[in-house]
Design a protein around this motif. Structure first.
Motif, PDB file in Angstrom:
ATOM      1  N   SER A  29      59.914 -31.239 -60.414  1.00  0.00           N
ATOM      2  CA  SER A  29      58.500 -30.890 -60.295  1.00  0.00           C
ATOM      3  C   SER A  29      58.301 -29.382 -60.306  1.00  0.00           C
ATOM      4  CB  SER A  29      57.926 -31.473 -59.004  1.00  0.00           C
ATOM      5  OG  SER A  29      58.020 -32.872 -59.025  1.00  0.00           O
ATOM      6  N   TYR A  32      58.880 -27.965 -63.878  1.00  0.00           N
ATOM      7  CA  TYR A  32      57.745 -28.206 -64.772  1.00  0.00           C
ATOM      8  C   TYR A  32      56.567 -27.316 -64.406  1.00  0.00           C
ATOM      9  CZ  TYR A  32      53.301 -30.174 -66.099  1.00  0.00           C
ATOM     10  OH  TYR A  32      52.012 -30.309 -66.545  1.00  0.00           O
ATOM     11  N   GLN A  33      56.256 -27.251 -63.150  1.00  0.00           N
ATOM     12  CA  GLN A  33      55.086 -26.486 -62.737  1.00  0.00           C
ATOM     13  C   GLN A  33      55.264 -24.999 -63.008  1.00  0.00           C
ATOM     14  OE1 GLN A  33      54.784 -27.865 -58.748  1.00  0.00           O
ATOM     15  NE2 GLN A  33      53.690 -29.714 -59.355  1.00  0.00           N
ATOM     16  N   SER A  72      49.457 -37.864 -59.088  1.00  0.00           N
ATOM     17  CA  SER A  72      48.809 -36.691 -59.705  1.00  0.00           C
ATOM     18  C   SER A  72      48.665 -35.524 -58.740  1.00  0.00           C
ATOM     19  CB  SER A  72      47.455 -37.064 -60.294  1.00  0.00           C
ATOM     20  OG  SER A  72      47.623 -37.988 -61.339  1.00  0.00           O
ATOM     21  N   SER A  74      50.573 -33.118 -58.684  1.00  0.00           N
ATOM     22  CA  SER A  74      50.975 -31.911 -59.410  1.00  0.00           C
ATOM     23  C   SER A  74      49.774 -31.112 -59.888  1.00  0.00           C
ATOM     24  CB  SER A  74      51.876 -32.272 -60.582  1.00  0.00           C
ATOM     25  OG  SER A  74      51.173 -33.068 -61.515  1.00  0.00           O
ATOM     26  N   ASP A  99      50.213 -34.462 -68.755  1.00  0.00           N
ATOM     27  CA  ASP A  99      50.767 -34.573 -67.401  1.00  0.00           C
ATOM     28  C   ASP A  99      51.404 -35.933 -67.160  1.00  0.00           C
ATOM     29  OD1 ASP A  99      51.112 -33.353 -64.710  1.00  0.00           O
ATOM     30  OD2 ASP A  99      49.919 -35.101 -64.133  1.00  0.00           O
ATOM     31  N   PHE A 100      50.795 -36.998 -67.634  1.00  0.00           N
ATOM     32  CA  PHE A 100      51.345 -38.335 -67.406  1.00  0.00           C
ATOM     33  C   PHE A 100      52.698 -38.490 -68.090  1.00  0.00           C
ATOM     34  CE2 PHE A 100      51.824 -42.793 -68.706  1.00  0.00           C
ATOM     35  CZ  PHE A 100      51.873 -43.379 -67.455  1.00  0.00           C
ATOM     36  N   ASP A 103      55.300 -36.351 -66.389  1.00  0.00           N
ATOM     37  CA  ASP A 103      55.622 -36.879 -65.072  1.00  0.00           C
ATOM     38  C   ASP A 103      56.888 -37.732 -65.116  1.00  0.00           C
ATOM     39  OD1 ASP A 103      55.175 -37.380 -62.298  1.00  0.00           O
ATOM     40  OD2 ASP A 103      54.398 -39.362 -62.842  1.00  0.00           O
ATOM     41  N   ARG A 106      59.783 -35.347 -65.172  1.00  0.00           N
ATOM     42  CA  ARG A 106      59.950 -34.748 -63.840  1.00  0.00           C
ATOM     43  C   ARG A 106      60.663 -35.715 -62.914  1.00  0.00           C
ATOM     44  NH1 ARG A 106      54.160 -32.903 -63.843  1.00  0.00           N
ATOM     45  NH2 ARG A 106      53.770 -34.831 -62.760  1.00  0.00           N
ATOM     46  N   THR A 107      60.270 -36.971 -62.966  1.00  0.00           N
ATOM     47  CA  THR A 107      60.892 -37.981 -62.108  1.00  0.00           C
ATOM     48  C   THR A 107      62.370 -38.132 -62.442  1.00  0.00           C
ATOM     49  OG1 THR A 107      58.792 -39.128 -61.913  1.00  0.00           O
ATOM     50  CG2 THR A 107      60.773 -40.382 -61.370  1.00  0.00           C
TER      51      THR A 107
END
Length: 155
Positions: A29, A32-33, A72, A74, A99-100, A103, A106-107
């Motif tokens: 996370s 990505y951010q 969501s 994030s 984002d979806f 995600d 990220r997971t």
């Protein structure tokens, strides 16, 4: 956790490290951010100097704790971290479309990071136990002056 145990990690380590990692080890996370905020900072012409980037990463590390359980989350974290470096909240809307999909990646990175953390902790515990066990056997006195009490097996 079952796969980690099948891989050879102890149940006590996996049952402690993996759930703890989902709250505190959110490396996917944060990666990505950070990349998303650098993208937005370049798109908006915001400050991308080293102090600004370090501030952004520090804010992301603090805000990302515990966000794995909130859907969501994030987006909220991106808005808060973006404000810390002067990005408008409207810029985050550019990322809502992907984002979806991101995600899921990220997971995946978070799961790999938590699995590696469990493997490192288990290895460390095995080395500590081996060292502690070797120390006990090296310093255990033997001879007639040592009285060993044995328990009777429970019936």
């Amino acid at each position: 956790m079952g796969k980690l145990e099948a891989f050879g990690l102890s149940r006590s380590t996996t049952s402690f490290v993996v759930p703890l990692g989902y709250s505190f080890n959110t490396d996917g996370s944060v990666l990505y951010q950070a990349a998303a905020l650098v993208f937005l900072a370049n798109a908006y012409g915001a400050d991308t100097s080293l102090p600004a980037l370090l501030l952004m990463v520090g804010v992301l590390v603090i805000l990302s704790k515990g966000m794995a359980g909130v859907a969501s989350a994030s987006i909220v974290v991106l808005i808060a971290a973006g404000n810390s470096i002067g990005l408008p909240a409207e810029g985050i809307a550019l990322l809502l479309g992907v984002d979806f999909i991101v995600d899921m990646a990220r997971t995946g990175v978070n799961v790999i990071g938590n699995s590696l953390a469990a493997a490192v902790v288990d290895s460390s515990e095995n080395r500590r136990e081996a060292k502690h066990g070797a120390r006990e056997t090296a310093h255990t006195p033997t001879g007639p002056e040592v009285t060993v009490l044995q328990k009777e097996p429970a019936q």
